[in-house]
Design an enzyme around this catalytic site. Structure first.
Site, PDB file in Angstrom:
ATOM      1  N   GLU A 125       0.680  -1.304   0.056  1.00 12.72           N
ATOM      2  CA  GLU A 125      -0.066   0.172  -0.216  1.00 12.72           C
ATOM      3  C   GLU A 125       0.864   1.481   0.031  1.00 12.72           C
ATOM      4  O   GLU A 125       1.070   2.040   0.833  1.00 12.72           O
ATOM      5  CB  GLU A 125      -1.096   0.148   1.285  1.00 12.72           C
ATOM      6  CG  GLU A 125      -1.901  -1.283   1.229  1.00 12.72           C
ATOM      7  CD  GLU A 125      -2.969  -1.078   1.998  1.00 12.72           C
ATOM      8  OE1 GLU A 125      -2.929  -0.491   3.192  1.00 12.72           O
ATOM      9  OE2 GLU A 125      -4.050  -1.488   1.861  1.00 12.72           O
ATOM     10  N   GLU A 133      -6.691  -7.729  -0.823  1.00 10.41           N
ATOM     11  CA  GLU A 133      -7.122  -7.907   0.460  1.00 10.41           C
ATOM     12  C   GLU A 133      -8.728  -7.489   0.268  1.00 10.41           C
ATOM     13  O   GLU A 133      -9.076  -6.374   0.151  1.00 10.41           O
ATOM     14  CB  GLU A 133      -6.483  -6.769   1.486  1.00 10.41           C
ATOM     15  CG  GLU A 133      -5.106  -6.974   1.628  1.00 10.41           C
ATOM     16  CD  GLU A 133      -4.314  -6.019   2.348  1.00 10.41           C
ATOM     17  OE1 GLU A 133      -5.024  -5.162   3.441  1.00 10.41           O
ATOM     18  OE2 GLU A 133      -3.336  -5.839   2.389  1.00 10.41           O
TER      19      GLU A 133
HETATM   20  C1  GAL Z   1      -4.549  -2.774   4.828  1.00 14.96           C
HETATM   21  C2  GAL Z   1      -3.076  -3.042   5.044  1.00 14.96           C
HETATM   22  C3  GAL Z   1      -3.145  -4.544   5.715  1.00 14.96           C
HETATM   23  C4  GAL Z   1      -3.837  -4.458   7.091  1.00 14.96           C
HETATM   24  C5  GAL Z   1      -5.328  -3.987   6.690  1.00 14.96           C
HETATM   25  C6  GAL Z   1      -6.197  -3.920   7.928  1.00 14.96           C
HETATM   26  O1  GAL Z   1      -4.554  -1.238   4.684  1.00 14.96           O
HETATM   27  O2  GAL Z   1      -2.646  -3.369   3.575  1.00 14.96           O
HETATM   28  O3  GAL Z   1      -2.006  -4.820   6.195  1.00 14.96           O
HETATM   29  O4  GAL Z   1      -3.414  -3.558   7.757  1.00 14.96           O
HETATM   30  O5  GAL Z   1      -5.378  -2.793   5.949  1.00 14.96           O
HETATM   31  O6  GAL Z   1      -5.839  -2.919   8.493  1.00 14.96           O
END
Ligand code: GAL
Length: 687
Positions: A154, A319
């Protein structure tokens, strides 16, 4: 990313999950991998925060831990997306080389303990990052389980502002290259205002602490351009290395989508495909502003998915939300309701995702993210989310051919990075832009007319701006307009397109200076009119316009227009400029320009779509209430229809022709009742 089907790296629609072997005892690994596979998760993403496991001391490399894990992965026949771990520098690194840290505007450095506290420009950090990418690429690139690489994690998340010494110095170099001389910099930054004239490059910095946090807007615009360059260059540093080591067919990606970043350039120059992290549960966070429900809550993640599709027409979700949001210090949100995990997965696939990877396998029992829930809870027992995952697995297996199918859209929304970043720096611009973007999205969603986002100055997008592909292009508030952009828009109109522009168009040049020609500046002839007067509209002051027998509110901002070659379609009422033109139409070549002296409300958006003759691609297939999102993906004569119910109650849709239900394989038609948060996917031949 240069191949024909941009970003299409997955041959079949498939599922995966984010896994952190470093968080769990080795005794968990085999069982976790086996259960993932049983539940339809065939790919894992690993390693993005695990730098110390590879380089516990400066220059001491070991692959032992992850090699052992990869043996389990091979045993389980699991595919792996390996990450470079540069989002979290080790403690030895930040202790020894604090110049690698990012800082705030006052120069205070961010310290170890959170993440993304490094800067992109420190030569030392770039060296360390290149070296770890090289070591991992060389070691794991040939591994048969590895199918792809994620760079960092990110980029530009947590913060997209950088104020370390390295950043100020790099900004200076960026400006020296851009302007060549201080005279030209002074001119571009309008430094005569408030006596900001620079006489030595050492006086030039990125934004620093000032009264009211006020920054020279031209400096701020250049600074955001610089942050974007820095992020892309950091990504490029790593992609060039991984490129040497990835096996043929393996891909390089990174996960987004964040601001102060030219994502298109990054994807085109550094990546094989783009991935997005989708967390629609934010819409229901405990601190969510109740006003946000007007922007359609979780359904508005479709806006971000549209943006991801704009970066890479075929993308992945690295994700995908599975459990509730929550850090230990912020972001509390309810658990997704039964059905919402399927809903959000289908939302992603409907918009073009060919791969969906859940965040995360098991909720972490240590650290800041103990409440950012995964598929499993801490106790690892099967739960309702795993049951829902099985239903997703079964459906996905019946529609895996959808990978590579194109999302079907009816019109285009135009953007440009300069404008986006100008709006970041300029509250006048930001307010109208934010309003119209939200409302155009809602208007299009509620009337079931899908759109794509097209960026000016992105070559592949400019090529796609043809009347055949997009009969209507809306460029709501193109405040900054360049000669090149004017030409692109004019060519589109002359060829037969309908271009619709709104208030505040064309009053700035590329540096963000206001122009001295009448507004809309460079677009004056194209628009067929100019702006005679303009004002903010307070919420209690109601201005409106009558058009096509209806009354439309004209809130937020009004440009009072005057025709110059165009003809008046509607006039304002309700203020001192009542009776003056609010909407012009200008025929040019084979097309026309609609010039609106206001922002786009959802009602007005729908009216513009109707007036321009834009039709819904769903009308011959299905009739659905406005609460349900519809989407089509098409490939080789096959069409997949997605019906998504975001509501907590059931909704009825009517299928207008027989279609195969992806779950049952049965042919269905007529009325179908979708349960709360229910989704359906239908397959049909032809258009
Ligand atoms: C995303 C990140 C993950 C995890 C998730 C929940 O932004 O890539 O590593 O932190 O959020 O907070």
């Amino acid at each position: 990313m240069n191949h024909e089907q941009q970003g299409a790296v997955w041959k079949k629609l498939n599922l995966g999950v984010c896994y952190y072997p470093e968080h769990w005892p080795e005794s968990f690994w085999a069982g976790d991998l086996r259960r993932m596979k049983e539940n339809g998760l065939g790919t894992i993403r690993i390693g993005e925060f695990a730098w110390s496991r590879f380089e516990p001391e400066e220059g001491q490399f070991t692959f032992e831990f992850f090699d052992r894990f990869m043996e389990y992965a091979a045993e389980a026949d699991m595919k792996v997306i390996f990450c470079t771990p540069t989002a979290t520098p080790p403690a030895w690194l930040t202790q020894q080389y604090p110049e690698c840290l990012n800082g705030d505007k006052e120069g205070n450095l961010y310290r170890h303990g959170a993440r993304r506290h490094y800067n992109y420009n420190s030569p030392r950090y770039r060296e360390f990052s290149a070296r770890i990418a090289e070591m991992l690429g060389r070691h794991y690139g040939p591994h048969p389980c590895v199918i792809g690489w994620q760079i960092d994690n990110e980029l530009n998340c947590e913060t997209n502002e950088f104020y370390s010494d390295s950043d100020h110095q790099a900004f200076r170099r960026f400006l020296q290259e851009k302007y060549g001389s201080l005279d030209r910099l002074n001119e571009a930054w309008g430094t005569d205002f408030w006596n900001q004239t620079y006489t030595d490059w050492q006086q030039v910095y990125g934004p620093r602490k000032t009264i009211h946090d006020t920054v020279n807007p031209h400096q701020q615009l250049d600074y955001i351009r610089f942050v974007s360059e820095s992020a892309v260059s950091f990504c490029h540093l790593q992609s060039r290395i991984l490129e040497k080591y990835k096996k043929p067919g393996d891909f390089i990606t990174t996960n987004g989508l964040f601001g102060h970043m030219d994502n298109h350039r990054m994807a085109d120059e550094c990546l094989d495909t783009y991935t997005y992290d989708s967390y629609p549960d934010f819409a229901f966070a405990l601190d969510a502003d109740p006003v946000r429900s007007v922007d359609l809550n979780d359904r508005k993640w479709s806006r971000n998915l549209t943006e991801s599709r704009s970066v890479s027409p075929h993308f992945g979700i690295m994700e995908q939300q599975s459990g509730a949001n929550g850090w230990n210090n912020r972001m509390e949100a309810p658990a997704p309701k039964p059905g919402q995990m399927m809903l959000w997965t289908m939302q992603s696939i409907a918009h073009g995702a060919d791969y969906v990877s859940y965040f995360r396998w098991r909720t972490c029992r240590i650290g800041t993210e103990i409440y950012w829930h995964g598929l499993l809870d801490y106790d690892s027992r099967d739960n309702r989310r795993i049951e829902e995952l099985r239903r997703i697995r079964d459906r996905v297996s019946r529609m895996e051919d959808v990978a590579g199918a194109d999302y079907v859209s009816s019109f285009g929304l135009i953007k440009s990075y300069s404008n986006q970043w100008d709006a970041d720096a300029d509250i006048w611009h930001r307010r109208v832009d934010a309003f119209s973007e939200r409302e155009i999205f809602c208007g299009a969603q509620l009337s079931h007319i899908p759109y794509d986002v097209l960026y000016l100055n992105v070559e592949r997008h400019e090529k796609a701006m043809t009347p055949e592909r997009y009969p209507l292009l809306i460029y709501p508030h193109g405040t900054i307009v360049t000669d090149h952009e004017k030409q692109v828009l004019e060519d589109y109109v002359r060829a037969g397109g309908i271009l619709c522009i709104g208030c505040r168009t064309g009053y700035k040049n590329e540096y963000g200076h206001c122009v001295t020609e009448p507004m809309p500046g460079l677009l004056r002839e194209l628009a067929g009119g100019t702006v005679r007067d303009f004002t903010w509209v307070r919420p209690e002051e109601k201005t409106s316009m009558e058009w096509q027998g209806r009354t439309f509110d004209m809130p937020v901002f009004n440009d009072v227009l005057e025709a110059e070659g165009g003809r008046e379609l509607a006039a304002f009422s309700g203020s001192y400029y009542g009776g003056k033109p609010a909407l012009l139409e200008h025929i040019l070549g084979r097309g026309k320009v609609l010039y609106l002296g206001g922002v786009f409300t959802r009602q007005l958006t729908e009216a513009v779509l109707r007036y321009a003759g834009v039709v819904s691609p769903y009308s011959s297939l299905v009739q659905a209430p406005e609460d349900c999102e519809l989407a089509l993906r098409r490939k080789n004569g096959k069409t997949w229809l997605f019906v998504l119910n975001y509501m907590s109650g059931s909704r009825t849709v009517t299928l207008k022709r027989p279609m195969a239900d992806a779950d049952s394989g049965q042919t269905v038609s007529g009325e179908v009742v979708l349960e709360a948060y229910g989704t359906r996917v239908y397959l049909t031949d032809g258009e």
